[in-house]
Design a protein around this motif. Structure first.
Motif, PDB file in Angstrom:
ATOM      1  N   LYS A  15       0.836  -1.257   0.210  1.00  0.00           N
ATOM      2  CA  LYS A  15      -0.057   0.209  -0.005  1.00  0.00           C
ATOM      3  C   LYS A  15       0.832   1.214   0.075  1.00  0.00           C
ATOM      4  O   LYS A  15       0.372   2.268  -0.656  1.00  0.00           O
ATOM      5  N   GLU A  16       2.022   1.237   0.826  1.00  0.00           N
ATOM      6  CA  GLU A  16       2.915   2.344   0.664  1.00  0.00           C
ATOM      7  C   GLU A  16       3.470   2.567  -0.621  1.00  0.00           C
ATOM      8  O   GLU A  16       3.695   3.769  -1.229  1.00  0.00           O
ATOM      9  N   ALA A  23       1.007   4.151  -2.900  1.00  0.00           N
ATOM     10  CA  ALA A  23       0.767   5.605  -2.755  1.00  0.00           C
ATOM     11  C   ALA A  23       1.715   6.289  -3.575  1.00  0.00           C
ATOM     12  O   ALA A  23       1.639   7.322  -4.006  1.00  0.00           O
ATOM     13  N   ASP A  79       1.155   6.189  -7.098  1.00  0.00           N
ATOM     14  CA  ASP A  79       0.066   6.989  -7.873  1.00  0.00           C
ATOM     15  C   ASP A  79       0.529   8.295  -8.153  1.00  0.00           C
ATOM     16  O   ASP A  79      -0.352   8.871  -8.878  1.00  0.00           O
ATOM     17  N   LYS A  80       1.456   8.980  -7.664  1.00  0.00           N
ATOM     18  CA  LYS A  80       1.820  10.236  -8.000  1.00  0.00           C
ATOM     19  C   LYS A  80       2.069  10.287  -9.399  1.00  0.00           C
ATOM     20  O   LYS A  80       2.107  11.349  -9.946  1.00  0.00           O
TER      21      LYS A  80
END
Length: 147
Positions: A80-81, A84, A87-88
């Protein structure tokens, strides 16, 4: 600024900030971009770069599902990290209503009316959306439209 330039800048920031997760994801993405560049034999276009980012995100999502099924909470949190950070760099995604409208318009354009036209409609819609829509969302909407 190209994606490669952005990654270099972000890599320097991650190194200075001792961001191990960010640095790892950026290196992974740079490596995937370099592999794709070697595979196609020329500098990547913006669209090709976006496709690589989408592909990496899909791999992370698949890994997340597997880790959740295996009850590996440590790897779920780590994935999940990583997602994230990744995702940028993801291209702007179309909304579900925009995808639905595109599917309906494409179905009308190519004359898709039954479930037998599923493959033809999926191919046409995915070609139009490029890397702006998740294939599973498009799949679900196409099934709804054709039923």
């Amino acid at each position: 600024m190209s994606l490669t330039d952005q990654l270099m800048t972000d890599m320097k920031v991650a190194m200075k900030g001792h961001d191990k997760v960010g640095l790892s994801v950026i290196r992974m993405l740079k490596s995937a971009l370099m592999n794709k560049k070697i595979e196609v034999g020329h500098d990547l276009t913006t669209t090709e770069e976006q496709q690589v980012v989408v592909s990496q995100m899909k791999q992370q999502k698949d890994s997340l599902v597997e880790f959740q099924n295996g009850h590996r909470d440590d790897l779920v949190a780590q994935t999940k990290e990583q997602m994230a950070v990744l995702d940028k760099y993801m291209p702007q995604q179309l909304s579900e209503s925009a995808i639905r409208q595109l599917v309906q318009q494409t179905a009308t354009d190519i004359g898709a009316e039954s479930k037998a036209d599923f493959g033809k409609l999926m191919k046409a819609v995915m070609a139009k959306t490029k890397s702006q829509a998740d294939g599973s969302v498009v799949n679900q909407i196409v099934k709804e439209v054709l039923s």
